[in-house]
Design a protein around this motif. Structure first.
Motif, PDB file in Angstrom:
ATOM      1  N   LYS A  64      33.567  31.929  33.206  1.00 52.15           N
ATOM      2  CA  LYS A  64      32.424  32.816  32.998  1.00 52.15           C
ATOM      3  C   LYS A  64      32.727  33.823  31.898  1.00 52.15           C
ATOM      4  CE  LYS A  64      31.061  36.805  35.261  1.00 52.15           C
ATOM      5  NZ  LYS A  64      30.912  37.633  36.454  1.00 52.15           N
ATOM      6  N   ASN A  65      33.949  34.348  31.909  1.00 52.60           N
ATOM      7  CA  ASN A  65      34.278  35.380  30.930  1.00 52.60           C
ATOM      8  C   ASN A  65      34.545  34.826  29.535  1.00 52.60           C
ATOM      9  OD1 ASN A  65      34.028  37.405  32.769  1.00 52.60           O
ATOM     10  ND2 ASN A  65      36.186  37.383  33.358  1.00 52.60           N
ATOM     11  N   ALA A  68      31.179  31.684  26.853  1.00 49.43           N
ATOM     12  CA  ALA A  68      30.171  32.007  25.840  1.00 49.43           C
ATOM     13  C   ALA A  68      30.828  32.329  24.500  1.00 49.43           C
ATOM     14  CB  ALA A  68      29.323  33.175  26.306  1.00 49.43           C
ATOM     15  N   HIS A  69      31.902  33.121  24.527  1.00 46.57           N
ATOM     16  CA  HIS A  69      32.498  33.531  23.261  1.00 46.57           C
ATOM     17  C   HIS A  69      33.262  32.401  22.585  1.00 46.57           C
ATOM     18  CE1 HIS A  69      31.218  37.533  24.189  1.00 46.57           C
ATOM     19  NE2 HIS A  69      31.564  37.892  22.985  1.00 46.57           N
ATOM     20  N   GLY A  71      32.242  29.404  22.650  1.00 45.44           N
ATOM     21  CA  GLY A  71      31.171  28.595  22.087  1.00 45.44           C
ATOM     22  C   GLY A  71      31.500  27.122  22.061  1.00 45.44           C
ATOM     23  N   PRO A  72      31.539  26.533  20.860  1.00 46.80           N
ATOM     24  CA  PRO A  72      31.764  25.092  20.772  1.00 46.80           C
ATOM     25  C   PRO A  72      33.163  24.699  21.269  1.00 46.80           C
ATOM     26  CG  PRO A  72      31.779  26.083  18.592  1.00 46.80           C
ATOM     27  CD  PRO A  72      31.332  27.144  19.541  1.00 46.80           C
ATOM     28  N   ASP A  73      34.056  25.671  21.369  1.00 42.75           N
ATOM     29  CA  ASP A  73      35.421  25.341  21.794  1.00 42.75           C
ATOM     30  C   ASP A  73      35.664  25.673  23.266  1.00 42.75           C
ATOM     31  OD1 ASP A  73      35.883  24.758  19.096  1.00 42.75           O
ATOM     32  OD2 ASP A  73      36.212  26.881  18.702  1.00 42.75           O
ATOM     33  N   GLN A  85      34.135  20.683  29.994  1.00 36.78           N
ATOM     34  CA  GLN A  85      33.293  21.728  29.421  1.00 36.78           C
ATOM     35  C   GLN A  85      33.295  22.901  30.398  1.00 36.78           C
ATOM     36  OE1 GLN A  85      31.756  20.410  26.467  1.00 36.78           O
ATOM     37  NE2 GLN A  85      31.891  22.591  26.092  1.00 36.78           N
ATOM     38  N   ASN A 114      27.139  36.091  42.915  1.00 38.06           N
ATOM     39  CA  ASN A 114      25.857  36.271  42.230  1.00 38.06           C
ATOM     40  C   ASN A 114      25.557  35.153  41.224  1.00 38.06           C
ATOM     41  OD1 ASN A 114      27.687  36.943  40.295  1.00 38.06           O
ATOM     42  ND2 ASN A 114      27.162  39.123  40.214  1.00 38.06           N
ATOM     43  N   CYS A 118      21.132  33.477  38.238  1.00 38.14           N
ATOM     44  CA  CYS A 118      20.663  32.790  37.040  1.00 38.14           C
ATOM     45  C   CYS A 118      20.788  31.275  37.168  1.00 38.14           C
ATOM     46  CB  CYS A 118      21.447  33.258  35.822  1.00 38.14           C
ATOM     47  SG  CYS A 118      21.197  34.999  35.466  1.00 38.14           S
TER      48      CYS A 118
ATOM     49  N   PHE C 132      26.729  37.732  19.467  1.00 37.64           N
ATOM     50  CA  PHE C 132      27.811  37.560  18.499  1.00 37.64           C
ATOM     51  C   PHE C 132      27.604  36.254  17.760  1.00 37.64           C
ATOM     52  CE2 PHE C 132      28.709  35.769  22.523  1.00 37.64           C
ATOM     53  CZ  PHE C 132      29.269  34.540  22.256  1.00 37.64           C
ATOM     54  N   ARG C 134      28.954  32.710  16.612  1.00 35.86           N
ATOM     55  CA  ARG C 134      29.988  31.745  16.960  1.00 35.86           C
ATOM     56  C   ARG C 134      30.562  31.112  15.695  1.00 35.86           C
ATOM     57  NH1 ARG C 134      27.950  27.933  21.711  1.00 35.86           N
ATOM     58  NH2 ARG C 134      27.838  26.518  19.961  1.00 35.86           N
ATOM     59  N   ASP C 136      30.401  28.199  14.779  1.00 38.58           N
ATOM     60  CA  ASP C 136      29.535  27.206  14.158  1.00 38.58           C
ATOM     61  C   ASP C 136      28.245  27.836  13.640  1.00 38.58           C
ATOM     62  OD1 ASP C 136      28.453  27.825  16.546  1.00 38.58           O
ATOM     63  OD2 ASP C 136      28.262  25.795  17.304  1.00 38.58           O
ATOM     64  N   ASP C 142      26.026  36.392  25.378  1.00 37.61           N
ATOM     65  CA  ASP C 142      26.788  36.202  26.604  1.00 37.61           C
ATOM     66  C   ASP C 142      26.014  36.882  27.732  1.00 37.61           C
ATOM     67  OD1 ASP C 142      28.556  36.103  28.667  1.00 37.61           O
ATOM     68  OD2 ASP C 142      30.314  36.644  27.479  1.00 37.61           O
ATOM     69  N   HIS C 144      26.490  36.867  30.726  1.00 40.59           N
ATOM     70  CA  HIS C 144      27.344  37.417  31.773  1.00 40.59           C
ATOM     71  C   HIS C 144      27.849  38.803  31.422  1.00 40.59           C
ATOM     72  CE1 HIS C 144      28.169  33.022  32.874  1.00 40.59           C
ATOM     73  NE2 HIS C 144      27.507  33.539  33.876  1.00 40.59           N
ATOM     74  N   ARG C 169      12.369  34.862  37.064  1.00 40.69           N
ATOM     75  CA  ARG C 169      12.094  33.741  37.970  1.00 40.69           C
ATOM     76  C   ARG C 169      10.695  33.818  38.541  1.00 40.69           C
ATOM     77  NH1 ARG C 169      17.298  31.348  41.104  1.00 40.69           N
ATOM     78  NH2 ARG C 169      18.459  30.901  39.206  1.00 40.69           N
ATOM     79  N   PRO C 180      20.362  27.293  33.135  1.00 39.46           N
ATOM     80  CA  PRO C 180      20.148  28.445  34.011  1.00 39.46           C
ATOM     81  C   PRO C 180      18.909  29.241  33.593  1.00 39.46           C
ATOM     82  CG  PRO C 180      22.368  28.447  33.050  1.00 39.46           C
ATOM     83  CD  PRO C 180      21.570  27.418  32.327  1.00 39.46           C
ATOM     84  N   THR C 181      18.508  30.155  34.450  1.00 32.72           N
ATOM     85  CA  THR C 181      17.516  31.150  34.047  1.00 32.72           C
ATOM     86  C   THR C 181      18.288  32.399  33.647  1.00 32.72           C
ATOM     87  OG1 THR C 181      17.336  32.162  36.206  1.00 32.72           O
ATOM     88  CG2 THR C 181      15.972  30.233  35.795  1.00 32.72           C
ATOM     89  N   ARG C 182      17.593  33.445  33.320  1.00 29.92           N
ATOM     90  CA  ARG C 182      18.258  34.726  33.127  1.00 29.92           C
ATOM     91  C   ARG C 182      17.865  35.616  34.304  1.00 29.92           C
ATOM     92  NH1 ARG C 182      17.850  30.973  30.077  1.00 29.92           N
ATOM     93  NH2 ARG C 182      15.741  31.589  29.543  1.00 29.92           N
ATOM     94  N   GLN C 183      18.356  36.842  34.320  1.00 28.82           N
ATOM     95  CA  GLN C 183      17.939  37.756  35.376  1.00 28.82           C
ATOM     96  C   GLN C 183      17.364  39.024  34.770  1.00 28.82           C
ATOM     97  OE1 GLN C 183      21.282  39.176  37.696  1.00 28.82           O
ATOM     98  NE2 GLN C 183      22.659  38.785  35.993  1.00 28.82           N
TER      99      GLN C 183
END
Ligand code: SF4
Ligand code: SF4
Lengths: 126, 381, 252
Positions: A64-65, A68-69, A71-73, A85, A114, A118, C132, C134, C136, C142, C144, C169, C180-183
């Protein structure tokens, strides 16, 4: 005296340049993206069952942490070289088949993660 | 010395309880907001930021300006500002604490607030804001408290205070700069990308905080027997006047450049404030009030009367709050002069904002009370 | 004499060093304008790595058609919030003049989305590095980490970031299950379908367009289809004067 002044001005200017350039939001160092298609491998679990029973939250927290950052990696490589993945749906590709997989245990342990704020919970799928 | 906060005249207690009630209103509003999100505010796609964020540039400028009085008052032996130094420190502490509260109130995900400290990105000016505010809060609070303590005991101030002030100087000066840079990252918004924004915040902050200090000192003098000294008050009025003049001059320079250059983007930005805009009234009032109070404070005969000085100081502070607090953000976020959709804050939003201010005034009241009784105690010795 | 020379040398060296550092930090290099003509594209100095980009051929975009938007919003569970002051959008259609300025002769509604800028001002505004760029070239969020301060929304000059003022939702009728959705309390915007790219699929809007008006590919690869199209057509970007260097191009 003059030399000293020039030095000081030079240093100040250099500091300014460094500061200003740090205010430019650039890309995180570009590397040719080699992570391409279809890496989701859900045929066997990331870690052994016993480890996952006690540590799945740490694994998921880490994904989770970082996912996202990266990304493709955002690929998790196990010690024996299998690649996953970093995504909750990697887990759900197997465990989603039992829709109570997460919930029966979480209810028993009286925890409410939680994730499902989402991510769409298997309980909500038809 | 804390026990002094609970004792006092009836009017002091009534005033304090009224403020406490308002602060409780803020607690209620914030509970409402954490349950239901921003539905209880006037914010939306047409007003991305509202009352909360609108306080930030003003408060940052107040925090920085408190240094203007704290530094000479602490570091110079015989400064006329010495009796006001603790007051200035508390003003800085309160302004940064309020900023932090307003930042928190403005978050959509309040339970992630620690992220502001744990995941900064140095390239983004906004990342520096919360950590620096926290640092400045800690430093100014420690300095102010130690100074009152020293004053009460009649001893010389501790040596570490000097170093704390030395660290507070860059941190405090950075606050309005960061506030301005946070806005400067918005390309195409001439009101926000102006290079004059940071200096304007600094100068107007000095004017406003001198104005507020005048009001505070004179009120405390009349009601609690606090002694700032006539000379300190008069000099404070002069500081307010000259800083007010500087702030007006910067406003004028900005407007003059926009109008002479006649660059569409710049004149549009100007008309967001003074033209066909929902905030025109506030902007013009702020400009006139600023000019008026600065004009009066510039007259030595007038500023010698402490009541007049305090009233015009308050007016000046109000004018600056409207300018760099309210209209800067609320008008600045309108992307297009012609579709200027007004923003009307909702009741819970107003409750929360006034409540935070009431809490701040309450703390200042109590601190003034403590300082005044520390002074009295010392004279009684 | 000797003394003077040295003084001069130090001065010059200082200036040289500063200029060198300026160039190295990228401050003194070229302006913010993206090259939009064929000749210029051919001369792009080698930018390495991948930079996903999109090219929308507005000549082929049908009037009144919203298939791309519907497909995008369904794929990514973008809530259809009713209140106009709280809408959430990843893609929308807007008057061509409004979108591309006076160079665009058409006032027909054209698709618009996040430009995945090379110099994203949204990222420069985010206090937590939650939005941010990436490696690519995709500007990602993010979810989260986002604290919901809406700085990015404020600073995107194209208005492409949306905030979840209410629970998304509640406004989702038929969610797609593999995204996913967002919150409530976080921002969201187009992700250039990074979720589909990783599975080797093209973006959902590209696939949805019956006219094939949208192309997608690596802008830094001279042999990619999108580069060839860019080199053979005159294209526009949204507000190129702001120096954000959008990766979404329009053929008029
Ligand atoms: S279009 Fe807006 S949201 Fe997208 S990258 Fe550019 S600045 Fe950021
Ligand atoms: S709303 Fe979220 S993504 Fe946008 S600037 Fe704030 S923290 Fe960053």
């Amino acid at each position: 005296m003059r030399k000293k002044n020039i030095l000081i001005i030079g240093l100040l200017a250099a500091l300014l340049v460094v500061l200003v350039s740090s205010f430019r939001a650039g890309a995180e160092s570009e590397s040719p993206a080699e992570a391409d298609a279809a890496r989701v491998d859900s045929s066997a679990c990331v870690y052994p069952k016993e480890y996952m029973q006690t540590h799945h939250m740490q694994v998921l927290e880490d994904w989770k942490n970082t996912a996202a950052h990266e990304g493709p990696d955002a690929v998790h490589e196990t010690a024996d070289g299998r690649k996953f993945q970093k995504n909750l749906s990697t887990c759900l590709a197997c465990h989603g088949s039992n829709r109570y997989f997460c919930f029966s245990c979480h209810a028993y342990a009286n925890v409410t993660p939680n994730c499902w704020n989402c991510h769409i919970s298997p309980l909500d799928t038809p | 010395m804390i026990e002094q906060a609970l004792k006092g005249h009836r009017s002091y207690l009534i005033w304090s309880f009224a403020l406490l009630a308002l602060a409780a209103g803020a607690a209620y509003a914030s509970a409402l907001q954490s349950a239901d999100g921003f539905v209880h505010t006037g914010m939306g796609n047409n007003a991305i930021w509202g009352l909360y964020h609108a306080q930030l540039p003003f408060l940052a400028s107040i925090a920085a300006a408190s240094l203007a009085m704290l530094v000479p008052g602490t570091l110079q032996k015989h400064s006329f500002l010495a009796p006001l130094a603790p007051l200035a420190a508390f003003l800085g502490a309160i302004a940064s604490a309020m900023s932090l509260l307003f930042i928190a109130a403005d978050l959509g995900m309040q339970r992630r607030i620690l992220t502001l400290f744990l995941n900064p990105s140095p390239g983004a000016p906004a990342s520096w804001q919360a950590p620096l505010l926290l640092l400045f809060l800690a430093l100014s609070l420690a300095v102010g408290w130690a100074q009152v303590g020293a004053m009460r005991k009649g001893v010389k101030q501790a040596v570490w205070i000097r170093s704390a002030v030395m660290i507070a100087i860059p941190a405090g000066l950075a606050l309005p700069v960061i506030s301005a840079f946070r806005l400067a990252v918005v390309p195409g918004s001439e009101l926000w990308t102006s290079a004059l924004l940071a200096p304007r915040l600094m100068v107007s902050g000095v004017a406003a905080s001198a104005g507020m200090m005048l009001l505070m000192a004179v009120t405390a003098e009349k009601l609690a027997g606090f002694k700032a000294g006539e000379e300190a008050l008069e000099r404070l009025a002069a500081v307010a006047a000259w800083a007010g003049l500087g702030s007006l001059a910067l406003t004028g320079l900005e407007a003059g450049t926009a109008m002479l250059g006649n660059v569409t983007a710049k004149t549009t930005a100007l008309s967001l404030l003074y033209g066909n805009s929902p905030f025109a009234l506030a902007s013009w009032f702020s400009l006139l009030a600023g000019a008026l109070s600065t004009g009066f404070l510039l007259m030595p005969s007038l500023r010698r009367s402490s009541i007049a000085a305090a009233s015009f100081g308050a007016l000046l502070a109000l004018s600056v709050w409207l300018q760099s607090g309210l209209t800067l953000i609320l008008a600045g976020q309108l992307r297009n002069g012609s579709v200027a959709v007004g923003y009307a804050p909702a009741l819970p939003e107003i409750l929360l904002t006034t409540g935070v201010w009431a809490g701040a005034v309450l703390i200042i009241t109590v601190l003034l009370k403590i300082t005044a009784s520390a002074q009295l105690e010392r004279e009684g010795l | 004499m000797m003394h003077n020379d040295r003084r001069e040398f130090i001065r010059k060296a200082g200036i040289g060093m500063l200029a060198g550092m300026g160039a190295a930090s990228g401050i003194l290099t070229g302006g913010g304008f993206e090259r939009t003509t064929s000749a210029a594209w051919a001369a792009v100095p080698g930018e390495h790595g991948r930079r996903w980009g999109m090219l929308i051929d507005t000549r082929r975009c049908r009037e009144g058609c919203t298939l791309c938007i519907e497909s995008c919003h369904h794929t990514h569970n973008v809530p259809a919030v009713k209140s106009p002051d709280e809408t959430v959008e990843w893609m929308h259609k807007e008057d061509g003049r409004e979108l591309l300025g006076s160079l665009c002769s058409s006032t027909a509604a054209l698709p618009a989305l996040c430009n995945h800028c090379v110099e994203p001002s949204c990222a420069r505004a985010c206090p937590t590095d939650s939005i941010f760029r990436r490696t690519d070239g995709i500007v990602a969020i993010d979810y989260h980490r986002c604290v919901g301060c809406r700085s990015c929304m404020q600073s995107c000059p194209y208005g492409e970031v949306s905030f979840n003022w209410s629970d998304p939702r509640a406004s989702l009728k038929n969610p797609s299950l593999d995204y996913p959705t967002r919150q409530r309390g976080v921002v969201e915007k187009c992700n250039f379908c990074s979720d589909r790219l990783v599975r080797g699929k093209k973006p959902s809007c590209v696939e949805a367009c019956p006219e094939g008006a949208i192309s997608f590919g690596n802008l830094n690869d001279p042999s990619s289809e999108i580069r060839k199209l860019l080199e053979s057509s005159e294209t526009l970007q949204r507000k190129p004067e702001l120096g954000t260097r959008p990766s979404v191009f329009y053929i008029i």
